[in-house]
Design an enzyme around this catalytic site. Structure first.
Site, PDB file in Angstrom:
ATOM      1  N   GLY A 130       0.753  -1.242   0.000  1.00  0.00           N
ATOM      2  CA  GLY A 130       0.000   0.000   0.000  1.00  0.00           C
ATOM      3  C   GLY A 130       0.783   1.291   0.000  1.00  0.00           C
TER       4      GLY A 130
ATOM      5  N   GLU B  74       3.901  -6.590   2.032  1.00  0.00           N
ATOM      6  CA  GLU B  74       3.556  -7.089   0.691  1.00  0.00           C
ATOM      7  C   GLU B  74       3.522  -5.978  -0.359  1.00  0.00           C
ATOM      8  OE1 GLU B  74       0.274 -10.492   1.538  1.00  0.00           O
ATOM      9  OE2 GLU B  74      -0.461  -8.641   0.697  1.00  0.00           O
TER      10      GLU B  74
ATOM     11  N   GLY C 136       3.825  -3.724  -3.723  1.00  0.00           N
ATOM     12  CA  GLY C 136       3.847  -3.912  -5.170  1.00  0.00           C
ATOM     13  C   GLY C 136       4.319  -2.626  -5.822  1.00  0.00           C
ATOM     14  N   ARG C 137       3.448  -1.604  -5.770  1.00  0.00           N
ATOM     15  CA  ARG C 137       3.714  -0.328  -6.432  1.00  0.00           C
ATOM     16  C   ARG C 137       5.053   0.287  -6.030  1.00  0.00           C
ATOM     17  NH1 ARG C 137      -0.670   3.011  -7.855  1.00  0.00           N
ATOM     18  NH2 ARG C 137      -1.867   1.912  -6.265  1.00  0.00           N
TER      19      ARG C 137
ATOM     20  N   ARG D 188      -4.669   3.763 -16.015  1.00  0.00           N
ATOM     21  CA  ARG D 188      -4.821   4.357 -14.682  1.00  0.00           C
ATOM     22  C   ARG D 188      -5.387   5.777 -14.722  1.00  0.00           C
ATOM     23  NH1 ARG D 188      -1.685   5.390 -11.380  1.00  0.00           N
ATOM     24  NH2 ARG D 188      -2.775   4.580  -9.571  1.00  0.00           N
TER      25      ARG D 188
ATOM     26  N   TYR E 176      -8.502   5.913 -12.454  1.00  0.00           N
ATOM     27  CA  TYR E 176      -8.324   6.567 -11.143  1.00  0.00           C
ATOM     28  C   TYR E 176      -7.993   8.046 -11.268  1.00  0.00           C
ATOM     29  CZ  TYR E 176      -6.968   1.647 -10.620  1.00  0.00           C
ATOM     30  OH  TYR E 176      -6.892   0.278 -10.705  1.00  0.00           O
TER      31      TYR E 176
ATOM     32  N   CYS F 126     -10.342   4.763 -29.613  1.00  0.00           N
ATOM     33  CA  CYS F 126     -11.600   5.400 -29.997  1.00  0.00           C
ATOM     34  C   CYS F 126     -12.437   5.617 -28.747  1.00  0.00           C
ATOM     35  CB  CYS F 126     -12.342   4.522 -30.980  1.00  0.00           C
ATOM     36  SG  CYS F 126     -11.372   4.283 -32.445  1.00  0.00           S
ATOM     37  N   GLU F 127     -12.032   6.602 -27.977  1.00  0.00           N
ATOM     38  CA  GLU F 127     -12.635   6.783 -26.667  1.00  0.00           C
ATOM     39  C   GLU F 127     -12.193   8.156 -26.158  1.00  0.00           C
ATOM     40  OE1 GLU F 127     -13.769   3.624 -25.123  1.00  0.00           O
ATOM     41  OE2 GLU F 127     -14.284   4.542 -23.211  1.00  0.00           O
TER      42      GLU F 127
ATOM     43  N   TYR G 189       1.122  -1.387 -12.272  1.00  0.00           N
ATOM     44  CA  TYR G 189      -0.274  -1.382 -12.719  1.00  0.00           C
ATOM     45  C   TYR G 189      -0.444  -0.711 -14.088  1.00  0.00           C
ATOM     46  CZ  TYR G 189      -0.769  -2.625  -7.830  1.00  0.00           C
ATOM     47  OH  TYR G 189      -0.640  -3.259  -6.613  1.00  0.00           O
TER      48      TYR G 189
HETATM   49  N1  LLP Z   1      -1.433  -7.099  -1.014  1.00  0.00           N
HETATM   50  C1  LLP Z   1      -2.718  -7.181  -1.363  1.00  0.00           C
HETATM   51  C2  LLP Z   1      -3.574  -8.173  -0.735  1.00  0.00           C
HETATM   52  C3  LLP Z   1      -3.232  -6.326  -2.353  1.00  0.00           C
HETATM   53  O1  LLP Z   1      -4.505  -6.414  -2.686  1.00  0.00           O
HETATM   54  C4  LLP Z   1      -2.375  -5.401  -2.967  1.00  0.00           C
HETATM   55  C5  LLP Z   1      -2.875  -4.503  -4.005  1.00  0.00           C
HETATM   56  C6  LLP Z   1      -1.032  -5.349  -2.568  1.00  0.00           C
HETATM   57  C7  LLP Z   1      -0.602  -6.212  -1.581  1.00  0.00           C
HETATM   58  C8  LLP Z   1      -0.038  -4.406  -3.177  1.00  0.00           C
HETATM   59  O2  LLP Z   1      -0.384  -3.082  -2.949  1.00  0.00           O
HETATM   60  P1  LLP Z   1       0.608  -1.902  -3.403  1.00  0.00           P
HETATM   61  O3  LLP Z   1       1.845  -1.990  -2.555  1.00  0.00           O
HETATM   62  O4  LLP Z   1       0.892  -2.093  -4.840  1.00  0.00           O
HETATM   63  O5  LLP Z   1      -0.169  -0.664  -3.133  1.00  0.00           O
HETATM   64  N2  LLP Z   1      -4.692  -1.053  -9.836  1.00  0.00           N
HETATM   65  C9  LLP Z   1      -4.609  -0.106  -8.745  1.00  0.00           C
HETATM   66  C10 LLP Z   1      -3.988  -0.722  -7.506  1.00  0.00           C
HETATM   67  C11 LLP Z   1      -4.705  -1.941  -7.033  1.00  0.00           C
HETATM   68  C12 LLP Z   1      -4.062  -2.548  -5.822  1.00  0.00           C
HETATM   69  C13 LLP Z   1      -4.623  -3.894  -5.555  1.00  0.00           C
HETATM   70  N3  LLP Z   1      -4.054  -4.560  -4.452  1.00  0.00           N
HETATM   71  C14 LLP Z   1      -3.808   1.104  -9.214  1.00  0.00           C
HETATM   72  O6  LLP Z   1      -3.317   1.083 -10.329  1.00  0.00           O
HETATM   73  O7  LLP Z   1      -3.686   2.071  -8.491  1.00  0.00           O
END
Ligand code: LLP
Length: 449
Positions: free
Chosen positions: A252, A294, A296-297, A334, A338, A365-366, A394
């Site tokens: 997150g 955990e 990701g981003r 995105r 968002y 086309c949008e 993402y």
């Molecule tokens: N763990 C779980 C259970 C999750 O659902 C997610 C993200 C993460 C970890 C990783 O979160 P991060 O560190 O990436 O914030 N598509 C959206 C983001 C969706 C996130 C979904 N879950 C965007 O582009 O902003």
């Protein structure tokens, strides 16, 4: 002011006035691989992994970092993440397959998802996936059944909804009670599930997980989640005697997409989270569990840059100038989803003055296919290379074939070397799963080869 002065990002500009990414000239990358092109900076990804592991290790030695593959998953990234010592969070059979195909050790994989199919669960059990993240009561029942059938005894972590609302886009909030994810703490579902799990000899309950949302800039919502999770751990111990081995606080952490967004550094945020877990559980006299984060981003987001070629320019005097590029919502949805605000420069004109404000559009086309509204930029001409920053998370993973655009290629760059890690999709691949019933056959002479 030149583009590099204007945006002040940590990218180099070479003597030709070209943007450099991982020591590679962006214009050369385009010559070699075409556009749109995702460029991932290996050093930045590795540095982010190390920041997480080191900062967390210093404050909370019994900890682990697992990369949330949904942000960006390819076989090469699995290898890189593995080399850096992170585990992996997958959310589908496809992500799991990718990881296993790359040789990622199944015991280091955590399988998430609010609706895993029987096939996906069976696949995970048979492959020896180390941790199944159970999202609900129905899934728990199914998993116990499948564990019996496969004669396995999976490690299980319960995903809980702690009832916290993080301040982020509503589509990126996941910790509130009214969520499709996880088991509620307040409504008693989580405790009920714990009792069910402890009665079953077929699964091994390892602990608990919460993920409150994504693109979060403050530690306060994490603090709130830690408090709720801590109280839950104590309540479970009181009612059942069970002591959790694992506490997973999800991902997150936010990144900066533009000048206005100023996230904490990974080190700062992770240190605070580690401290808060220690303080909070120590105050509750609860033995410190294995702590998992955990992200990701924040691992891959800022490491990605997308290169496009500028095409048609439409000037509406007194209104705006639309500058179209050869990608758009297909490689970066995105903005449409968002309202994300990105920054970009003309990678071949880094030393020229920023003189205009234009709107960058995609080619779909949008009308909603916009990349950047009102971007201050050097005067653009068709054929210029636009580099959009912070597209590592993402983007590729959410790309589509809308309007039958082939998916873009991905290169990994480091020390002036570029490796193609995802080839550009071809027209042939676009039709390879299409089937033509005999009765619909058209004149074969007019079908393109
Ligand atoms: N763990 C779980 C259970 C999750 O659902 C997610 C993200 C993460 C970890 C990783 O979160 P991060 O560190 O990436 O914030 N598509 C959206 C983001 C969706 C996130 C979904 N879950 C965007 O582009 O902003």
């Amino acid at each position: 002011m030149t583009a590099s002065e204007f945006f002040q990002r940590d990218f180099a500009t070479n003597h030709l006035g070209h943007l450099e990414i991982g020591g590679c000239d962006a214009v050369d990358l385009v010559k070699d691989y075409g556009t749109p092109l995702y460029v991932m900076d290996e050093k930045k990804i590795r540095a982010n992994c190390r920041d997480y592991l080191q900062a967390l290790g210093e404050i909370y030695p019994d900890a682990d970092v697992i990369y949330a593959g949904k942000a960006f998953l390819t076989k090469a990234i699995c290898g890189l993440i593995y080399q850096e010592g992170l585990g992996l969070d997958v959310v589908s059979g496809g992500e799991l397959y990718t990881a296993l195909h790359a040789g990622f050790p199944p015991e280091r994989i955590y399988f998430h998802g609010n609706n895993k199919s029987h096939e996906e669960l069976l696949f995970a059990l048979r492959q020896g996936v180390g941790q199944i993240m159970v999202d609900g009561l129905m899934e728990l029942e199914t998993l116990i059944q499948l564990a019996i059938e496969t004669r396995t005894r999976p490690g299980v972590i319960f995903r809980l909804t702690p009832g916290i609302e993080a301040h982020t886009h509503t589509y990126n909030q996941t910790g509130q009670e009214d969520s499709k994810f996880g088991m509620g703490i307040n409504d008693g579902v989580a405790l009920h599930a714990v009792k069910m799990a402890l009665r079953s000899p077929h699964i091994k309950l390892l602990g608990f997980h919460s993920h409150i949302g994504s693109q979060i800039f403050e530690v306060a919502p994490f603090e709130a989640a830690i408090k709720v999770m801590g109280e839950f751990l104590v309540e479970v111990r009181k009612q059942t005697g069970y002591v959790a081995q694992v506490l997973d606080l999800g991902g997150g952490l936010g990144i900066s997409y533009n000048k206005e967004e100023k996230p904490m550094s990974i080190r700062e945020a992770v240190t605070r989270i580690g401290e808060m877990v220690r303080e909070s559980l120590t105050a509750l006299e609860y033995p410190l569990p294995h702590l998992i984060l955990e992200p990701g981003r924040s691992i891959v987001g800022s490491a990605g840059t997308t290169l496009y070629t500028v095409g048609n320019i439409k000037e509406l005097p007194g209104i705006r100038t639309y500058v179209a590029v050869d990608g758009g919502m297909t490689d970066n949805p995105r903005v449409a989803l968002y309202q994300a605000v990105y920054e970009a420069v003309l990678a071949n004109k880094m030393y020229e003055q920023v003189t205009e404000v234009v709107t960058i559009t995609g080619k779909c086309c949008e009308s909603g296919d916009m990349l950047i509204w009102d971007l201050p930029i050097v005067s653009p001409k068709p054929g210029d290379i636009l580099a959009a920053f912070s597209t590592g998370a993402y983007n590729y993973s959410m790309a589509s074939n809308y309007n039958r655009l082939p998916r873009a290629a991905v290169v990994l760059v480091a020390e002036g070397q570029a490796d193609l890690i995802v080839a550009r999709e071809t027209y042939e691949q676009l039709v390879q799963n299409d089937l033509m019933p005999k009765r619909l056959k058209v004149n074969p002479k007019i079908i393109a080869k």
